[in-house]
Write an enzyme that holds these catalytic residues in place. Structure first.
Site, mmCIF file in Angstrom:
data_model
loop_
_atom_site.group_PDB
_atom_site.id
_atom_site.type_symbol
_atom_site.label_atom_id
_atom_site.label_comp_id
_atom_site.label_asym_id
_atom_site.label_seq_id
_atom_site.Cartn_x
_atom_site.Cartn_y
_atom_site.Cartn_z
ATOM 1 C CG LEU A 10 39.021 22.625 1.249
ATOM 2 C CD1 LEU A 10 39.481 21.803 2.635
ATOM 3 C CD2 LEU A 10 37.583 23.388 1.514
ATOM 4 C CG MET A 13 36.641 30.554 -5.720
ATOM 5 S SD MET A 13 35.508 31.975 -5.372
ATOM 6 C CE MET A 13 34.123 31.566 -6.115
ATOM 7 N N GLY A 14 36.807 27.470 -2.472
ATOM 8 C CA GLY A 14 36.027 26.251 -1.669
ATOM 9 C C GLY A 14 36.300 26.694 -0.164
ATOM 10 N NE ARG A 33 45.573 17.382 -5.853
ATOM 11 C CZ ARG A 33 45.882 17.948 -7.377
ATOM 12 N NH1 ARG A 33 45.659 17.273 -8.441
ATOM 13 N NH2 ARG A 33 46.263 19.162 -7.441
ATOM 14 C CB ALA A 76 36.516 24.504 -14.614
ATOM 15 C CB SER A 128 29.398 35.718 -9.850
ATOM 16 O OG SER A 128 30.233 36.958 -10.182
ATOM 17 C CE LYS A 183 30.569 33.232 -12.647
ATOM 18 N NZ LYS A 183 31.701 32.614 -12.369
ATOM 19 C CG HIS A 186 28.026 36.915 -14.219
ATOM 20 N ND1 HIS A 186 29.212 36.867 -13.940
ATOM 21 C CD2 HIS A 186 27.444 37.776 -13.241
ATOM 22 C CE1 HIS A 186 29.565 37.801 -13.019
ATOM 23 N NE2 HIS A 186 28.247 38.382 -12.603
ATOM 24 C CG ASN A 187 32.187 34.961 -15.683
ATOM 25 O OD1 ASN A 187 31.404 35.387 -14.799
ATOM 26 N ND2 ASN A 187 33.368 34.332 -15.216
ATOM 27 C CD GLU A 190 33.583 39.319 -14.186
ATOM 28 O OE1 GLU A 190 32.572 38.893 -13.723
ATOM 29 O OE2 GLU A 190 34.837 39.077 -14.418
HETATM 30 P P1 NDP Z 1 41.832 26.783 -8.438
HETATM 31 O O1 NDP Z 1 40.948 26.668 -9.710
HETATM 32 O O2 NDP Z 1 42.895 27.232 -8.375
HETATM 33 O O3 NDP Z 1 41.709 25.170 -8.151
HETATM 34 C C1 NDP Z 1 42.568 24.523 -7.179
HETATM 35 C C2 NDP Z 1 41.815 23.720 -6.395
HETATM 36 O O4 NDP Z 1 41.614 22.659 -7.368
HETATM 37 C C3 NDP Z 1 42.723 23.103 -5.161
HETATM 38 O O5 NDP Z 1 41.983 22.738 -4.041
HETATM 39 C C4 NDP Z 1 43.295 21.860 -5.711
HETATM 40 O O6 NDP Z 1 43.634 20.733 -4.996
HETATM 41 C C5 NDP Z 1 42.165 21.354 -6.579
HETATM 42 N N1 NDP Z 1 42.641 20.507 -7.599
HETATM 43 C C6 NDP Z 1 43.249 20.490 -8.846
HETATM 44 N N2 NDP Z 1 43.438 19.548 -9.702
HETATM 45 C C7 NDP Z 1 42.885 18.491 -8.889
HETATM 46 C C8 NDP Z 1 42.533 17.088 -9.182
HETATM 47 N N3 NDP Z 1 43.167 16.472 -10.450
HETATM 48 N N4 NDP Z 1 42.058 16.431 -8.227
HETATM 49 C C9 NDP Z 1 41.717 17.057 -7.369
HETATM 50 N N5 NDP Z 1 41.730 18.266 -6.740
HETATM 51 C C10 NDP Z 1 42.432 19.036 -7.702
HETATM 52 O O7 NDP Z 1 40.862 27.165 -7.068
HETATM 53 P P2 NDP Z 1 39.825 28.633 -6.996
HETATM 54 O O8 NDP Z 1 39.379 28.452 -5.627
HETATM 55 O O9 NDP Z 1 40.264 29.778 -7.508
HETATM 56 O O10 NDP Z 1 38.588 28.197 -7.960
HETATM 57 C C11 NDP Z 1 37.855 26.952 -7.585
HETATM 58 C C12 NDP Z 1 36.687 26.834 -8.562
HETATM 59 O O11 NDP Z 1 35.873 28.066 -8.535
HETATM 60 C C13 NDP Z 1 37.231 26.896 -10.361
HETATM 61 O O12 NDP Z 1 36.673 26.035 -11.227
HETATM 62 C C14 NDP Z 1 36.956 28.359 -10.582
HETATM 63 O O13 NDP Z 1 37.064 28.606 -11.880
HETATM 64 C C15 NDP Z 1 35.706 28.662 -9.911
HETATM 65 N N6 NDP Z 1 35.727 30.285 -9.640
HETATM 66 C C16 NDP Z 1 36.800 30.814 -9.244
HETATM 67 C C17 NDP Z 1 36.422 32.431 -8.831
HETATM 68 C C18 NDP Z 1 37.606 32.991 -8.422
HETATM 69 O O14 NDP Z 1 37.544 34.221 -8.135
HETATM 70 N N7 NDP Z 1 38.863 32.390 -7.911
HETATM 71 C C19 NDP Z 1 35.163 32.867 -8.955
HETATM 72 C C20 NDP Z 1 34.207 32.104 -9.513
HETATM 73 C C21 NDP Z 1 34.470 30.551 -9.531
HETATM 74 P P3 NDP Z 1 45.145 20.809 -4.192
HETATM 75 O O15 NDP Z 1 45.142 21.866 -3.207
HETATM 76 O O16 NDP Z 1 45.337 19.397 -4.164
HETATM 77 O O17 NDP Z 1 45.889 21.315 -5.460
#
Ligand code: NDP
Length: 477
Positions: A10, A13-14, A33, A76, A128, A183, A186-187, A190
């Site tokens: 969360l 993005m989430g 987490r 990722a 995206s 995707k 796409h990037n 971009e």
């Molecule tokens: P991040 O990539 O910064 O990831 C943070 C999240 O990952 C947090 O919820 C974190 O939990 C969790 N996390 C990290 N390591 C672990 C682990 N070992 N076990 C469980 N949870 C873990 O967040 P974003 O929201 O920016 O991106 C989420 C995904 O979406 C990524 O894969 C990103 O590449 C993709 N994305 C992002 C875009 C953007 O504009 N930001 C656009 C499109 C795709 P905790 O809170 O506990 O640390």
């Protein structure tokens, strides 16, 4: 009550994706987490819809209606594997894990294969649109088993962006890694779009002599024409922004070293593996890495360059029109290259990707959304097996109309010492494809000379070798 969908991870993005589902009437189980994020989401946005807060993985899984739909939105790479390993043992055959992160498609293929053995449907889903898109409607590129789309598709269609004609910006792209592959490209596109815009800006500034505010106006005008797109629109916003603390143009107070997270680089790496010339995307990735070499740039500052000759007012305006032509023509080339890569990936992995559908779902929500994508869709609608976008009559005619100006712009850039790797690479690609004869014939001769690698002839079937070290007679190989 039970949730129709769950989101774990969360961060920006989430959280926004979960809110988007909830705002569209779905009950959403939420998990992270670090539990404080889950709590914060429900406290701040609980009023927007129905959330079920889960502290543990078990609670999360128990909150989902069956078959379960569980969206992973974490960093990722290894974190995604860790989360899959945590949840997979708690799931049952028929359940669905949807990875919305920016996974490498090869990882998605591996994960899909492993989970399939457990009867779990794994959907690698490209998303995206950044955090705003995730909340208000992203462009969504799901892969995975076709059957999974039957139940997941309608939900995604609801939360996705809508194109101007109302079509949802989501489609089942293809099996296993197809969604993440698309995707990725796409990037890559971009990156290329941003590089080309950057070059246009630099030329307008250094050759035409315009200020950032004036260039912002030019971009605003361009945005009303065929270049109408999100990236051109925000470029005008960024260029007209003035730094509050110094009163200078914002663009002049930002360190000129561009960062990257990797999807552009992957696009080029995979293109190299597939043998697809994505020179425009490659130049965009290299331009970012060149910008980041601060020490090297500092050490090179004294290198000789040409005498810059500023343009007069009328010349500058005419030059700006040419830059628009160069930008548009180069953009056609980058999309041509990107779609070639998708076609090649689809062929290599047996994905059967519908290129027209891909251009269609990029029309809204995503970073490269643009009026232009309607025309790409029209090109594939007219001919689904179009060998290249440049084979489309409309694009071919537009490039033909633009090419004189495009060449003038590259010439001006070279003469004035303004680096335009994107414009120049796009033009070289265009001329390379057009060429009746390429020096590849000479390359083949050299290869045969030093390595007896053989060559084919224009007038006869077969492979041949010339006895370079002997009497230079030719032998059939
Ligand atoms: P991040 O990539 O910064 O990831 C943070 C999240 O990952 C947090 O919820 C974190 O939990 C969790 N996390 C990290 N390591 C672990 C682990 N070992 N076990 C469980 N949870 C873990 O967040 P974003 O929201 O920016 O991106 C989420 C995904 O979406 C990524 O894969 C990103 O590449 C993709 N994305 C992002 C875009 C953007 O504009 N930001 C656009 C499109 C795709 P905790 O809170 O506990 O640390």
């Amino acid at each position: 009550t039970s949730a129709q969908i769950g989101v774990t991870g969360l961060a920006v993005m989430g959280r926004n994706l979960a809110r988007n589902f909830a705002r569209n009437g779905y009950t959403v189980a939420v998990h992270n987490r670090t539990a404080s994020r889950t709590k914060a989401l429900v406290e701040e946005f609980g009023g927007e819809g129905d959330f079920i807060k889960a502290e543990t993985a078990e609670e999360f899984v128990a909150a989902l209606e069956r078959p379960r739909r569980l969206v992973i939105m974490v960093k990722a790479g290894e974190p995604t594997d860790a989360v899959i390993q945590e949840f997979a043992p708690l799931l049952e055959p028929g359940d669905m894990i949807i990875d919305g992160g920016n996974a490498h498609f090869a990882d998605t293929r591996r994960r899909e294969r492993a989970l399939r053995e457990q009867g779990i449907h794994f959907v690698g889903m490209g998303v995206s649109g950044g955090e705003e898109g995730a909340l208000h409607g992203p462009s969504i590129m799901p892969g995975g088993p076709t059957a999974s789309y039957d139940s997941l598709g309608p939900m995604l269609e609801k939360i996705s962006a809508k194109a101007k004609d109302g079509a949802p910006c989501v489609t089942h792209v293809g099996p296993d890694g197809a969604g993440h592959f698309v995707k990725m490209v796409h990037n890559g596109i971009e990156y290329a779009d941003m590089q080309l815009i950057g070059e246009a800006y630099q030329l307008l500034r250094d050759v035409a002599g315009y200020s950032p505010a004036e260039i912002a106006e030019i971009f605003r005008i361009w945005n009303q024409g065929r270049l109408d797109s999100y990236l051109i629109e925000i470029t005008a916003e960024v260029l007209s922004h003035v730094d509050a603390s110094t009163g200078k143009p914002f663009v002049d107070v930002v360190v000129d070293q561009a960062e990257q997270k990797g999807t552009g680089r992957w696009t080029v790496q995979i293109a190299l593996d597939l043998g697809v010339p994505v020179s425009g995307i490659a130049e965009a990735v290299f331009a970012r890495s060149l910008s980041g070499h601060a020490g090297l740039r500092e050490a090179s500052r004294e290198l000789a360059g040409p005498q810059a000759v500023p343009l007069g007012k009328e010349e500058a305006a005419a030059f700006a029109d040419r830059v628009e032509q160069a930008l548009y023509a180069s953009k056609i080339v980058s999309y041509t290259q990107g779609f070639h890569e998708i076609a090649a990936g689809s062929e290599e992995y047996g994905w059967d990707i519908d290129l027209g559908a891909v251009s269609s779902i990029w029309r809204g929500g995503c970073i490269i959304r643009a009026a232009f994508l309607d025309r790409i869709r029209a090109a594939y609608d007219a001919r689904a097996d179009l060998p290249s976008l440049l084979s489309d009559e409309t694009f071919a005619r537009e490039i033909a109309d633009a090419q004189d100006d495009w060449r003038e712009v590259v010439i001006a850039a070279v003469r004035q010492g303004v680096p335009t790797p994107g414009f120049a690479a796009a033009l070289a690609y265009y001329d390379g494809l057009r060429a009746e004869r390429l020096p590849a014939a000479l390359t083949q001769g050299q290869r045969d000379f030093f390595g007896a690698h053989t060559y084919r002839r224009v007038d006869r079937e077969g492979a041949f070798h010339t006895l370079w070290g002997g009497d230079r007679s030719e032998a059939s190989a």
